[in-house]
Design a protein around this motif. Structure first.
Motif, short mmCIF file in Angstrom:
data_model
loop_
_atom_site.label_atom_id
_atom_site.label_comp_id
_atom_site.label_asym_id
_atom_site.label_seq_id
_atom_site.Cartn_x
_atom_site.Cartn_y
_atom_site.Cartn_z
N LEU A 138 0.82 -1.22 0.00
CA LEU A 138 0.00 0.00 0.00
C LEU A 138 0.85 1.26 0.00
N GLY A 139 1.93 1.25 0.75
CA GLY A 139 2.84 2.40 0.77
C GLY A 139 3.44 2.65 -0.59
N PHE A 140 3.82 1.57 -1.26
CA PHE A 140 4.38 1.72 -2.59
C PHE A 140 3.35 2.28 -3.57
N ILE A 141 2.13 1.75 -3.50
CA ILE A 141 1.08 2.22 -4.39
C ILE A 141 0.82 3.71 -4.18
N LEU A 142 0.74 4.12 -2.92
CA LEU A 142 0.47 5.52 -2.62
C LEU A 142 1.64 6.44 -2.96
#
Length: 151
Positions: A138-142
């Motif tokens: 999720l951190g990477f996506i954001l």
């Protein structure tokens, strides 16, 4: 003294580790595809490579804990389903674990509350590793540039 119902309940909780493992396996495969895709495309992004490596390592560690949790789930279920007295079952289990080298002889005879605590601790470790995998994805996506440029 632990009851048969409590043994069944712990076994049921530990079996939930299988669902956690399936999600982790999906994220681990995603990481492998991400890393392999970069290599095949010939374009290597260091951040993607780092994310892929981290997810792979976390996935392997989670798989180890998932195997331990599944083993304990089977043992707790077997103990709950047996018609022998709990003392007999415990003695036989300790003998088998010691003979297979899965438990030191001095750990034989532990209380079932201690065993339950240890088994649920393994499940918590497994779920924490999955949580870290999810946070990384999720951190990477954001934080991805393609997402930020669309805002």
């Amino acid at each position: 003294m632990i009851s048969d119902m409590e043994l069944h309940t712990v076994a049921s909780l530990l079996r939930r580790g299988h669902s956690l493992d399936q999600l982790s396996t999906g994220l681990t495969l995603l990481a492998a595809l991400l890393g392999l895709g970069q290599w095949l495309a010939g374009v290597i992004d260091p951040w993607l490579l780092l994310l892929s490596a981290a997810l792979l390592v976390l996935g392997v560690l989670e798989k180890y804990w998932a195997l331990r949790v599944a083993f304990d789930a089977d043992l707790f279920q077997r103990m709950a389903d047996s018609t022998h007295s709990l003392a007999e079952r415990t003695y036989e289990l300790d003998q088998a674990l010691t003979a297979l080298g899965l438990q030191p002889a001095e750990r034989a005879g532990r209380l079932w509350t201690e065993r339950r605590h240890g088994a649920l601790l393994l499940l918590r470790r497994q779920s924490r590793l999955l949580a870290v995998q999810i946070v990384l994805v999720l951190g990477f996506i954001l934080a991805s540039p393609w997402l930020a440029s669309g805002l």
